[in-house]
Every structure is written in C-alpha cells, then in structure tokens.
Write an enzyme that holds these catalytic residues in place. Structure first.
Site, short mmCIF file in Angstrom:
data_model
loop_
_atom_site.label_atom_id
_atom_site.label_comp_id
_atom_site.label_asym_id
_atom_site.label_seq_id
_atom_site.Cartn_x
_atom_site.Cartn_y
_atom_site.Cartn_z
N GLY A 91 -46.78 -90.39 -49.69
CA GLY A 91 -47.58 -89.51 -48.66
C GLY A 91 -46.42 -89.69 -47.72
N CYS A 135 -59.77 -90.07 -21.92
CA CYS A 135 -59.98 -91.33 -21.26
C CYS A 135 -59.97 -92.66 -21.50
CB CYS A 135 -61.77 -90.53 -20.40
SG CYS A 135 -61.91 -89.41 -19.24
N TYR A 191 -50.02 -88.54 -41.53
CA TYR A 191 -50.37 -89.38 -40.49
C TYR A 191 -50.92 -88.58 -38.64
CZ TYR A 191 -50.42 -92.22 -45.19
OH TYR A 191 -49.99 -91.95 -46.66
N1 LLP Z 1 -51.78 -94.85 -52.67
C1 LLP Z 1 -52.85 -95.21 -52.01
C2 LLP Z 1 -53.50 -95.97 -52.26
C3 LLP Z 1 -52.50 -95.17 -50.67
O1 LLP Z 1 -53.42 -96.72 -49.45
C4 LLP Z 1 -51.37 -94.90 -49.31
C5 LLP Z 1 -51.10 -94.55 -48.34
C6 LLP Z 1 -50.71 -93.85 -49.93
C7 LLP Z 1 -51.31 -94.13 -51.97
C8 LLP Z 1 -49.70 -92.88 -49.63
O2 LLP Z 1 -48.10 -94.31 -48.06
P1 LLP Z 1 -47.06 -93.61 -48.03
O3 LLP Z 1 -46.29 -93.25 -48.97
O4 LLP Z 1 -48.16 -92.43 -47.16
O5 LLP Z 1 -47.29 -94.86 -47.14
N2 LLP Z 1 -52.03 -94.29 -40.79
C9 LLP Z 1 -50.93 -95.13 -41.10
C10 LLP Z 1 -50.52 -95.48 -42.52
C11 LLP Z 1 -51.60 -95.90 -44.05
C12 LLP Z 1 -51.70 -95.67 -45.28
C13 LLP Z 1 -52.53 -95.35 -45.54
N3 LLP Z 1 -52.24 -95.27 -47.40
C14 LLP Z 1 -49.91 -94.10 -40.33
O6 LLP Z 1 -50.13 -93.49 -39.40
O7 LLP Z 1 -49.18 -95.25 -40.11
#
Ligand code: LLP
Length: 415
Positions: free
Chosen positions: A276, A343, A371
């Site tokens: 992602g 706030c 995100y």
């Molecule tokens: N696959 C699964 C099952 C996941 O839960 C996630 C992310 C991804 C793939 C993608 O991961 P990435 O390649 O983006 O690291 N909100 C947080 C990140 C939460 C990630 C949740 N799961 C932030 O802003 O850092």
C-alpha cells in the site's frame, strides 16, 4: 522523498504543475497526487518481481480514491481489500475481482456474500469462527470460497506498535499450532477450498530482516502442510515495506524481492504481495495555507487550514511528515509547531519545524499519499479537502471539496 520539487521560478510543484496554481484553482487544504510517481512505483515493484510468477494486490486502504484504483487496474494490478466498501470501490474503478484478495479479522456475512458473488481470488481467513462462517455462507449460496489462512509468525517488525501485526499478542492471524488444525479442518469443510497461505507482519517496516524471518517460518509451515496433502497454489506475503518520510533508509523493491527470492530458492510457488504505502505514500502531499501565526512565550504556533481530521498520522502515531514552504522566504527561520484548527492538543501536523513564515503562506506536507485522505474524518464538522491528480502538465480534480451542506444532508430531526 517525494515527487514534489522546486521549479525554475523557485516555487514547489509536482510534475509540471505549480502548487500555487493548484491552491488558486481548488483552494486549500488540498490533496495532490502525482500519476507519474504512482506508475513509477508500481512498475518498479513489477520489475523487481520479474522472473517469478507474482501478483501485486495494491492495498486499497492506503488510498482508495477511484481514480487511483483505476490507475492500478489499468496497470494490471490486483487489490487487497478489507471491507465490502473497498470491494465496491475496486469494482467501480474497473478492478478485477479475480485479482482481489480479502483480508481483515471481521468479515461480515454480507461482505462474504458480496465477495463470493464477485468471484474474488482469495479470502484471507483469520480465525476458526470466520472459517466456519465462510463455509456456511458459501454453501448457502451454492459456491466454493477460495481461501488462505493468515498465519501469525510471531515476528517483531520493529515498527510503531499500532501498525505491528505479526506478534503473537496482536489480533491478527493465527499461530502455527492452531493454523495446522484449521487447515486440516478446512480440507474437510464443504464450501471452502484451500488455495494459499497469507502473512502480513506490519507496516512501515524499514528493515529486511523481519520479512525474511516471516518468510522462513511460513515456508517451513507450508512444507508441513504439503506433507499432509494440503497443497498451496500461492503464498501471500502481505505488504508492509516502508518508505522514507524523513531519514529512514528502507530497502528498495529490488533488494526486497532479491532477499525473499534467495530464501525461496528453487520453489516456484506463485507470490502475492499487498503493498500500500510503498506504492502511493511518496506520490502525494497535502497542501495547506497558514491562517495565523501565534507567537507565545514558550512556543510559536503556525495555525494552518489542514488539521488532524485531514492527516491523522502525526496525532495518532507521532508520525513525521516533512513540511516545506511552497515559496521559500529568505528571512531568518523560527521554530514553529504547525497545528490545525481542531479543538484537541493532539492536533498537530509537525512540531518544532524551522521555517520562515508569513500568514497566507502555502505549505506542503510531504509523503502524504498513503493513509492520508483514507483515514480522514469530518471531525469538528470540517468538509474534506479536494483531491487532485497531476499528470504531466495536466491537472485533474478526482474528488471535489466536500460542501458544508453535504456534511449533514442525510441527518434527520426528531419528530
Ligand atoms: N495487507 C494487510 C492485511 C494490511 O493490514 C495492510 C495494512 C497492508 C496489506 C498494506 O500495508 P502497507 O504496504 O501499506 O504497509 N494507518 C497506518 C498504517 C496501517 C496499515 C494497516 N494495514 C499508517 O498511517 O501508518
């Protein structure tokens, strides 16, 4: 690292479009994404996978704007979804269900039905009750659900505790002992068909070690399954590869794939990935304007028009996003806490940033493509900003700014 750069006139732009022009046309705050940066990241991942049978399943939650999903669909990408809403987005954006995997610990019956009807590639099942439910729902609908179990390898991903998912203490996945029993059960159960195994250990992981450790454990487990006559068609290695926000030095796609490949050796199993952040994080920024400068005895605050409801990452994870002026000033910089109008004392976008500022200045919060908008809310009844995609010299509005009226248009008064 971001796709934004200063042009000849000394102001910040993205591809060939100046951020001043974007602010003038669409106002602030505004999410700005670079098509070229997204495509370059996808192609680099694809290139790194060359020689192995792989499917990249972009993790929709990172940035779920239809235009972005459609770009990935056009590139041939698959998708990783975690809700019925994300499934609907993928389908609306022209994504292929047969290239879509469904992750997450809480799939409802309704979501399972929708995904089965669409004909998705795989359900990544995270518990015994989920397995039983999937079997029942599929049988009721006269279908068979392709599935993997998401195993929890108990590996420390050395990332922020809120985004680590591969430790035994996390809610995600299933430990090996239980997973073996569940694979045996799945083999017997009607309505489900084992096609793979899945692992995802966390996000913003900047070292290769945890990925290697997880893969080694998964391969060992896969051998146990094969020995039991449980055949796996694919190995889903999840997402999690980090990006540079400040001074991190995450491995590139090529290094990541090369190290995984060396662990895989001669095995020729199909690989799935769910990246992602690494595909969209550095392709986007949040453009904001300074409303007020508030000098105090202990701190100086630059109050901007974006806030934690727009970009939650600093408040939630103490995350760092570079904050840079669109038109730098020659004046002596001061230290500013860059804060929003919401706030809450947690409403900051950056603390103690050295900047030369005047009210009205435009600032860019970099590396906000992942995100960012997808985690935003309407807290404090703030309409969400517009989203635009820059494509060379062209500028496309892919989601207009929300109107205040739309915020409560569906609310009803009591009789
Ligand atoms: N696959 C699964 C099952 C996941 O839960 C996630 C992310 C991804 C793939 C993608 O991961 P990435 O390649 O983006 O690291 N909100 C947080 C990140 C939460 C990630 C949740 N799961 C932030 O802003 O850092």
């Amino acid at each position: 690292m971001s796709h934004a750069s200063y042009g000849e006139n000394g102001t910040l732009g993205i591809e060939a479009v100046s951020l001043e022009a974007i602010a003038q046309r669409y106002g602030t705050p505004c999410w700005v994404y670079s098509r070229a940066a997204i495509e370059a990241a996808y192609r680099a991942f694809e290139q790194a996978c060359a020689g192995r049978e792989t499917l990249i399943c972009y993790a929709v939650k990172a940035n779920s704007n239809l235009a972005i999903l459609n770009l990935f669909a056009r590139l041939g990408s698959g998708f990783d979804i975690v809700s019925g809403g994300e499934l609907a987005r993928v389908l609306a954006a022209g994504g292929a269900a047969q290239k879509t995997v469904f992750s997450g610990v809480g799939k409802t019956e309704e979501e399972m039905r929708a995904a089965l009807a669409a004909g998705i590639l795989c359900f990544n099942v995270e518990s015994e009750p989920e397995l039983e439910r999937l079997s029942r729902v599929a049988r009721q609908d006269g279908l068979s659900a392709p599935m993997s179990l998401r195993v929890n390898p108990d590996v420390d991903a050395s990332t922020h505790p809120y985004i680590a998912t591969g430790l035994a203490e996390n809610k995600f996945g299933i430990g090996y002992v239980e997973a073996l029993a569940l694979y045996r059960r799945a083999k017997q159960l009607p309505g489900v068909c084992v096609v793979g195994i899945d692992v995802h250990i966390g996000s913003q992981i900047t070292e290769i070690g945890p990925f290697v450790a997880a893969l080694e454990k998964v391969l060992e487990f896969a051998d146990t399954l094969e020995a039991e006559g449980i055949h796996l068609e694919h190995l889903d290695l999840g997402g999690g590869l980090g990006i540079r926000y400040r001074d991190e030095e995450p491995p590139g796609f090529a290094e990541y794939l090369a190290r995984l490949s060396s662990v895989l050796g001669e095995r020729r199993i199909r690989l799935l990935f769910e990246p992602g952040r690494s595909l969209v994080g550095n392709a986007g920024l949040l453009l904001t304007r300074v409303e007020y400068l508030k000098r105090g005895p202990l701190k100086n605050f630059a109050v901007v028009d974006a806030a934690m409801n727009d970009l939650l990452r600093p408040a939630l994870y103490q995350a760092w996003h570079d904050i840079v002026p669109v038109r730098p000033r020659a004046a002596e910089p001061l230290d500013w806490d860059v804060v929003g109008p919401v706030c809450e004392s947690a409403d900051f976008l950056g603390l103690e940033r050295s900047l030369a500022l005047e009210p009205g200045d435009l600032l860019a919060l970099l590396s906000a493509g992942a995100y960012g908008m997808s985690m935003s809310s309407n807290y404090n009844s703030r309409p969400r900003p517009a989203e635009v995609v820059v494509d060379g010299p062209a500028l496309h509005l892919v989601r207009p700014r929300e109107s205040i009226g739309s915020l409560f248009a569906s609310e009803r008064l009591l009789p």
